[in-house]
Design a protein around this motif. Structure first.
Motif, short mmCIF file in Angstrom:
data_model
loop_
_atom_site.label_atom_id
_atom_site.label_comp_id
_atom_site.label_asym_id
_atom_site.label_seq_id
_atom_site.Cartn_x
_atom_site.Cartn_y
_atom_site.Cartn_z
N MET A 326 0.81 -1.21 0.00
CA MET A 326 0.00 0.00 0.00
C MET A 326 0.85 1.27 0.00
N ALA A 327 2.15 1.13 0.01
CA ALA A 327 3.04 2.29 0.06
C ALA A 327 4.30 1.97 -0.73
N GLU A 328 5.09 3.00 -0.99
CA GLU A 328 6.38 2.80 -1.65
C GLU A 328 7.40 3.72 -0.99
N PRO A 329 8.67 3.32 -1.02
CA PRO A 329 9.70 4.12 -0.35
C PRO A 329 9.76 5.54 -0.90
N LEU A 330 10.04 6.47 -0.02
CA LEU A 330 10.13 7.88 -0.41
C LEU A 330 11.51 8.41 -0.01
N TYR A 331 12.20 8.97 -0.98
CA TYR A 331 13.57 9.44 -0.77
C TYR A 331 13.69 10.95 -0.95
N SER A 332 12.59 11.65 -0.81
CA SER A 332 12.59 13.10 -0.82
C SER A 332 11.33 13.55 -0.09
N ILE A 333 11.33 14.77 0.36
CA ILE A 333 10.13 15.30 0.99
C ILE A 333 9.05 15.55 -0.05
N ILE A 334 9.41 15.66 -1.32
CA ILE A 334 8.45 15.78 -2.43
C ILE A 334 8.20 14.39 -3.00
N PRO A 335 6.95 13.96 -3.12
CA PRO A 335 6.67 12.60 -3.62
C PRO A 335 7.16 12.38 -5.05
N SER A 336 7.32 11.12 -5.38
CA SER A 336 7.89 10.78 -6.69
C SER A 336 6.93 11.07 -7.84
N ASN A 337 5.62 11.17 -7.58
CA ASN A 337 4.68 11.46 -8.66
C ASN A 337 4.34 12.95 -8.75
N VAL A 338 5.17 13.78 -8.13
CA VAL A 338 5.05 15.23 -8.26
C VAL A 338 6.27 15.73 -9.03
N ALA A 339 6.02 16.52 -10.05
CA ALA A 339 7.13 17.05 -10.84
C ALA A 339 8.11 17.80 -9.94
N THR A 340 9.37 17.75 -10.28
CA THR A 340 10.52 18.33 -9.57
C THR A 340 11.09 17.40 -8.51
N HIS A 341 10.48 16.20 -8.28
CA HIS A 341 11.02 15.25 -7.31
C HIS A 341 12.41 14.77 -7.72
N THR A 342 13.29 14.68 -6.74
CA THR A 342 14.58 14.01 -6.94
C THR A 342 14.81 13.07 -5.76
N ASN A 343 15.55 11.99 -5.98
CA ASN A 343 15.82 11.01 -4.93
C ASN A 343 17.01 11.44 -4.08
N SER A 344 16.92 12.62 -3.49
CA SER A 344 18.07 13.21 -2.78
C SER A 344 18.53 12.36 -1.61
N PHE A 345 17.60 11.78 -0.85
CA PHE A 345 17.99 10.98 0.31
C PHE A 345 18.64 9.67 -0.13
N PHE A 346 18.16 9.07 -1.20
CA PHE A 346 18.80 7.84 -1.69
C PHE A 346 20.19 8.15 -2.22
N ASN A 347 20.32 9.26 -2.92
CA ASN A 347 21.62 9.63 -3.47
C ASN A 347 22.66 9.83 -2.38
N LYS A 348 22.24 10.32 -1.23
CA LYS A 348 23.18 10.61 -0.16
C LYS A 348 23.37 9.42 0.79
N TYR A 349 22.28 8.71 1.10
CA TYR A 349 22.33 7.69 2.16
C TYR A 349 22.12 6.26 1.66
N GLY A 350 21.71 6.09 0.41
CA GLY A 350 21.34 4.75 -0.02
C GLY A 350 20.16 4.26 0.79
N ASP A 351 20.16 2.97 1.07
CA ASP A 351 19.08 2.41 1.86
C ASP A 351 19.66 1.40 2.84
N HIS A 352 19.73 1.78 4.11
CA HIS A 352 20.18 0.88 5.17
C HIS A 352 21.68 0.59 5.05
#
Length: 537
Positions: A326-352
């Protein structure tokens, strides 16, 4: 049971949601009985929040869903989405190239539900009242860029803005900009209790027990003038303690529609074993969940601690254990289905990445395990919240780097405590006030933010946020929003966790459900009707 998929392509500002449903929506018959809608939202009057339904103070999705039916705004987001269009106004628009002067003309003959005429002075009074009250919720910040208001006769209102703001028409579509009467809403204080008087599609009456609404009745407003096409005469909204109680009411025909918040287990059960006579509508959601940090608190003020938490959290594990698709990982404060989203948290921290988490704390000279309490609301965001925080606790403690405990409280105490800065780390959810990427940034990071966060970044507030507002073409602000997201990922005043989908269950003799709830979980009760005939256009 016949199964049917409903596909509705719509563009909502910068969004493109698709709605899917299962069930047979062709059955049922026309009827005049009130349509009954269930919710787990709670509406309580407390010492800290004595006026839960005053548009100058209310700032949560559940309360706004009541106000959207009853309090009229100058602008509205049209059915199916897109740029705001006039509602209480007959026309609105910027009158200068800098987007700093905005002029609206009211509809001719506009009235409150009690028959009193509405003038430009009522609009001016309503906006100034919001600014003067400065409610603890921080909702007044949506009108914070209004420098002065000018009226021209009874029908024209001019907003003079402090700085350029291409998103201002969106803000005029939110309940905080709702038009209220000076006779009924005091100028310098909120209106206590559960009464609402406006000019929207419905009038409102609440049934209250122990200072909490148990049932709200929306009756068609005969004086309404606007573009909403009202498909029913009356709707009841019933509040349930939890999703299980709401589900039982749907099964026993005590409610016709089950809205937020269905539990993950209920959704998965309906997907795997559809029930006769019940349809499930799915919308790609704009809801996000995140952790907030009090950056003045003894431990959370250390950026290395916040970054180590970001390295440690495993979003995939969290979602699989709690939200089951029912959900998907979010790597920015802006959701992935909103224009201007970037995966800033994944780029910096990866996942775990536990090695990076450990080295971050070590390099900052911080002893481990780091002791923290994660606070959450036990009754506001759905049945999965407790398990979500149990999983987060186990992830952090399992790293050996943290000593985490969790604490849940009801929303009526959690939210005032959070605003007062009583929590070092806390869980929050967000549905956008309007469909623009700014609304995932400003409410958390700008001056007078709704979190009452002490976090300050002068580049964000003094340069990037004002710069993003100057772009009438929102896609032109992509680079600016990208820089904002990178700064948030580096400083971690908030830590995005996931974005969800929206599900609504309903009896198959109820039509219009796919229009009555949108991706922001906003209700448009006027869209609901009994039977399968085509809606009015």
């Amino acid at each position: 049971m016949n199964r049917k998929t409903l596909v509705l392509s719509a563009v909502i500002g910068l969004l493109a949601p698709v709605l899917a449903g299962c069930g047979d929506s062709d059955g049922g018959s026309d009827g005049g009985d009130a349509i009954v809608v269930g919710t787990t939202d709670q509406y309580a009057a407390t010492k800290d929040a004595p006026a839960p339904l005053d548009p100058a103070a209310a700032y949560d999705i559940g309360t706004w869903n009541i106000l959207r039916q009853t309090i009229q705004t100058l602008m509205q987001i049209p059915r199916g989405g897109g740029a705001p269009v006039p509602e209480a106004a007959s026309k609105c628009g910027f009158t200068d190239r800098e987007n700093q002067s905005y002029r609206c003309t009211l509809r001719e003959g506009l009235k409150f539900a009690n028959g009193d005429p509405i003038t430009a002075e009522d609009v001016k009074y309503s906006i100034q009242r919001t600014q003067d009250i400065k409610a603890a919720s921080g909702v007044y910040a949506l009108m914070g860029n209004v420098d002065a208001l000018e009226t021209n006769g009874d029908s024209e209102i001019i907003f003079h803005l402090k700085s350029s703001d291409a998103t201002f028409p969106y803000k005029l579509s939110t309940p905080v900009a709702g038009i209220v009467s000076s006779k009924l809403y005091p100028k310098n204080k909120v209106r206590d209790g559960f009464e609402i008087d406006g000019s929207g599609p419905y009038t409102f009456k609440a049934e209250v027990q122990d200072d909490t609404i148990v049932k709200a009745t929306f009756t068609r407003n005969s004086n309404y003038l606007g573009d909403r096409k009202i498909q029913n005469e009356e709707v009841e909204l019933r509040s349930f303690k939890d999703s299980d109680a709401m589900g039982k009411a749907l099964d026993s025909d005590d409610v016709d529609v089950m809205t937020r918040a269905m539990s993950p287990q209920q959704v998965q059960s309906m997907l795997r074993s559809p029930k006769d006579g019940i349809q499930l509508t799915e919308l790609p959601g704009l809801e996000i969940r995140f952790l907030g940090f009090d950056t003045d608190a003894p431990t959370a003020k250390e950026k290395a601690v916040r970054q180590a938490v970001a390295y440690t959290i495993d979003r995939g594990d969290l979602i699989s254990k709690v939200y089951d698709g029912m959900a998907e990982p979010l790597y920015s404060i802006i959701p992935s289905n909103v224009a201007t989203h970037t995966n800033s948290f994944f780029n910096k921290y990866g996942d775990h990445d536990l090695a990076k988490a450990e080295s971050t704390l070590s390099d900052a000279g911080i002893d481990t395990p780091v002791k923290l309490t994660l606070n959450y609301t036990s009754d506001h965001y759905g049945a999965g919240t407790q398990k979500e925080f149990e999983t987060l606790r186990d992830q952090l403690n399992g790293s050996g780097l943290f000593d985490v405990s969790i604490k849940g409280e009801e929303w009526k105490t959690f939210r005032p405590n959070q605003i007062d800065g009583d929590y070092e780390v806390y869980g929050m959810g967000w549905f956008p006030d309007f469909p623009d990427p700014e609304n995932y940034i400003v409410p958390f990071l700008d001056t007078d933010n709704t979190l009452n966060s002490p976090y300050t970044n002068n580049t964000l507030r003094g340069q990037l946020i004002p710069q993003s507002r100057r772009e009438a073409d929102r896609s032109a602000a992509t680079k600016t929003f990208g820089r904002i997201q990178d700064i948030v990922a580096d400083d971690v005043p908030v830590l995005p966790l996931w974005q969800g989908k929206t599900y609504v269950a309903s009896h198959d003799d109820i039509a219009g459900v796919e229009w009555a709830v949108n991706s922001s979980a906003e209700l448009s009760l006027w869209e609901l009707r009994r039977g399968s005939s085509a809606p009015a256009s």
